[in-house]
Write a protein that holds these residues in place. Structure first.
Motif, PDB file in Angstrom:
ATOM      1  N   VAL A 128       0.633  -1.324   0.041  1.00  0.00           N
ATOM      2  CA  VAL A 128       0.133  -0.076  -0.006  1.00  0.00           C
ATOM      3  C   VAL A 128       0.911   1.460   0.064  1.00  0.00           C
ATOM      4  O   VAL A 128       1.727   1.288   0.788  1.00  0.00           O
ATOM      5  N   GLU A 129       0.773   2.124  -1.165  1.00  0.00           N
ATOM      6  CA  GLU A 129       1.757   3.253  -1.175  1.00  0.00           C
ATOM      7  C   GLU A 129       0.844   4.489  -1.469  1.00  0.00           C
ATOM      8  O   GLU A 129       0.094   4.657  -2.378  1.00  0.00           O
ATOM      9  N   LEU A 130       1.101   5.640  -0.795  1.00  0.00           N
ATOM     10  CA  LEU A 130       0.494   7.040  -0.955  1.00  0.00           C
ATOM     11  C   LEU A 130       1.792   7.977  -1.247  1.00  0.00           C
ATOM     12  O   LEU A 130       2.606   8.024  -0.117  1.00  0.00           O
ATOM     13  N   ILE A 131       1.997   8.501  -2.246  1.00  0.00           N
ATOM     14  CA  ILE A 131       3.175   9.162  -2.461  1.00  0.00           C
ATOM     15  C   ILE A 131       2.990  10.510  -3.152  1.00  0.00           C
ATOM     16  O   ILE A 131       2.474  10.623  -4.246  1.00  0.00           O
ATOM     17  N   ALA A 132       3.058  11.578  -2.342  1.00  0.00           N
ATOM     18  CA  ALA A 132       2.664  12.839  -2.491  1.00  0.00           C
ATOM     19  C   ALA A 132       4.068  13.516  -3.080  1.00  0.00           C
ATOM     20  O   ALA A 132       4.965  13.721  -2.322  1.00  0.00           O
ATOM     21  N   GLU A 133       4.475  13.749  -4.166  1.00  0.00           N
ATOM     22  CA  GLU A 133       5.699  14.431  -4.578  1.00  0.00           C
ATOM     23  C   GLU A 133       6.095  15.694  -4.286  1.00  0.00           C
ATOM     24  O   GLU A 133       7.173  16.067  -3.740  1.00  0.00           O
ATOM     25  N   THR A 134       4.862  16.411  -4.060  1.00  0.00           N
ATOM     26  CA  THR A 134       5.176  17.909  -3.815  1.00  0.00           C
ATOM     27  C   THR A 134       4.144  18.448  -2.828  1.00  0.00           C
ATOM     28  O   THR A 134       4.379  19.802  -2.336  1.00  0.00           O
ATOM     29  N   GLY A 135       3.245  17.725  -2.576  1.00  0.00           N
ATOM     30  CA  GLY A 135       2.129  18.687  -1.415  1.00  0.00           C
ATOM     31  C   GLY A 135       1.795  17.523  -0.308  1.00  0.00           C
ATOM     32  O   GLY A 135       2.728  16.609  -0.276  1.00  0.00           O
ATOM     33  N   GLU A 136       1.130  17.757   0.268  1.00  0.00           N
ATOM     34  CA  GLU A 136       0.411  17.140   1.553  1.00  0.00           C
ATOM     35  C   GLU A 136      -0.143  15.718   1.171  1.00  0.00           C
ATOM     36  O   GLU A 136      -0.916  15.675   0.235  1.00  0.00           O
ATOM     37  N   ALA A 137       0.156  14.771   1.830  1.00  0.00           N
ATOM     38  CA  ALA A 137      -0.656  13.471   2.148  1.00  0.00           C
ATOM     39  C   ALA A 137      -1.473  13.365   3.227  1.00  0.00           C
ATOM     40  O   ALA A 137      -1.119  13.456   4.368  1.00  0.00           O
ATOM     41  N   LYS A 138      -2.760  13.523   2.967  1.00  0.00           N
ATOM     42  CA  LYS A 138      -4.150  13.368   3.959  1.00  0.00           C
ATOM     43  C   LYS A 138      -4.996  12.398   3.913  1.00  0.00           C
ATOM     44  O   LYS A 138      -5.519  11.989   2.767  1.00  0.00           O
ATOM     45  N   ILE A 139      -5.117  11.561   5.019  1.00  0.00           N
ATOM     46  CA  ILE A 139      -6.165  10.528   5.260  1.00  0.00           C
ATOM     47  C   ILE A 139      -7.145  11.005   6.423  1.00  0.00           C
ATOM     48  O   ILE A 139      -6.744  11.071   7.319  1.00  0.00           O
ATOM     49  N   GLN A 140      -8.466  11.092   6.206  1.00  0.00           N
ATOM     50  CA  GLN A 140      -9.231  11.364   7.094  1.00  0.00           C
ATOM     51  C   GLN A 140     -10.843  10.628   6.985  1.00  0.00           C
ATOM     52  O   GLN A 140     -11.043  10.324   5.922  1.00  0.00           O
ATOM     53  N   GLY A 141     -11.079  10.011   7.932  1.00  0.00           N
ATOM     54  CA  GLY A 141     -12.082   9.237   8.016  1.00  0.00           C
ATOM     55  C   GLY A 141     -12.929   9.062   9.372  1.00  0.00           C
ATOM     56  O   GLY A 141     -11.975   9.223  10.521  1.00  0.00           O
ATOM     57  N   ALA A 142     -14.100   8.457   9.614  1.00  0.00           N
ATOM     58  CA  ALA A 142     -14.545   8.122  10.924  1.00  0.00           C
ATOM     59  C   ALA A 142     -13.621   7.055  11.642  1.00  0.00           C
ATOM     60  O   ALA A 142     -13.343   6.991  12.740  1.00  0.00           O
ATOM     61  N   SER A 143     -13.329   6.223  10.953  1.00  0.00           N
ATOM     62  CA  SER A 143     -12.191   5.260  11.121  1.00  0.00           C
ATOM     63  C   SER A 143     -11.189   4.946   9.641  1.00  0.00           C
ATOM     64  O   SER A 143     -11.837   5.210   8.781  1.00  0.00           O
ATOM     65  N   VAL A 144     -10.030   4.586  10.112  1.00  0.00           N
ATOM     66  CA  VAL A 144      -9.105   4.517   9.122  1.00  0.00           C
ATOM     67  C   VAL A 144      -8.379   3.040   9.089  1.00  0.00           C
ATOM     68  O   VAL A 144      -7.910   2.931  10.263  1.00  0.00           O
ATOM     69  N   VAL A 145      -8.480   2.414   8.096  1.00  0.00           N
ATOM     70  CA  VAL A 145      -7.601   0.980   8.157  1.00  0.00           C
ATOM     71  C   VAL A 145      -6.718   1.079   7.018  1.00  0.00           C
ATOM     72  O   VAL A 145      -7.251   1.133   5.596  1.00  0.00           O
TER      73      VAL A 145
END
Length: 201
Positions: A115-132
């Protein structure tokens, strides 16, 4: 939903996937070599305003910003700079921020890959009632800006079958306002920030 092949969503500028009243579900099922790849040239925004957001892959699950072009200038499907530049003549241009929001929850899973989230120049943001975030392989969250992840009414869980690496030039912030935070790696667990790292539950 792809039942036997790759699922690729690529935009030359901003990739926006939004649901205002139902879930967002992006899947690749079946073959072990069938990844899910979401790439936005200048940013990625995926949101379900009042329901679940689910990204599920039989192989790698990748969300990234940036754009790959071949030597003639034509767009090429490549989730990361490394994949892009592995082919001679390809050129990668950096993208913007990644925002993943689920009104009732965010789930990103990979059965056998990373599992990869790659933000080359900005913010990486994850938001939820629950997060998995659950991976059979590595979990990598990388940002040139801050990495911000929050759960508003349930647990925040990251499970890596291999390494767990969260790194940012800006702050790394993980917050769960009414649930536990659990970070699990079968191998190496790294939380790295140039400025500050905080886990708040």
């Amino acid at each position: 939903v792809s039942s036997s092949g790759t699922t690729s969503l690529v935009a030359g500028t901003t990739m926006t996937i939004q649901s205002t009243s139902g879930p967002v579900n992006i899947q690749s099922q079946g073959a072990a070599n069938a990844p899910v790849s979401i790439v936005g040239g200048t940013g990625v925004s995926i949101m379900s305003l009042d329901n679940d957001l689910t990204l599920s892959s039989a192989a790698d699950a990748t969300i990234s910003t940036g754009l790959c072009r071949d030597s003639s200038g034509a767009p090429v499907v490549a989730a990361t700079r490394v994949v892009c530049e592995a082919t001679t003549g390809n050129v990668w241009s950096d993208g913007g921020e990644i925002a993943v929001t689920g009104g009732t929850g965010v789930t990103i899973t990979s059965q056998t890959g990373d599992v990869e989230l790659i933000a080359e120049t900005g913010e990486a943001k994850i938001q939820g009632a629950s997060v998995v975030l659950d991976s059979g392989g590595d979990v990598t969250l990388t940002s040139v800006g801050p990495v911000s992840m929050s759960s508003t009414s349930g647990p925040f869980d990251i499970i890596a079958g291999g390494d767990l690496d969260v790194s940012a030039t800006g702050a790394v912030e993980i917050e769960s306002t009414s649930g536990d935070i659990t970070l699990t790696a079968a191998e190496t667990l790294t939380l790295e920030s140039i400025t500050a790292t905080s886990l708040t539950s």
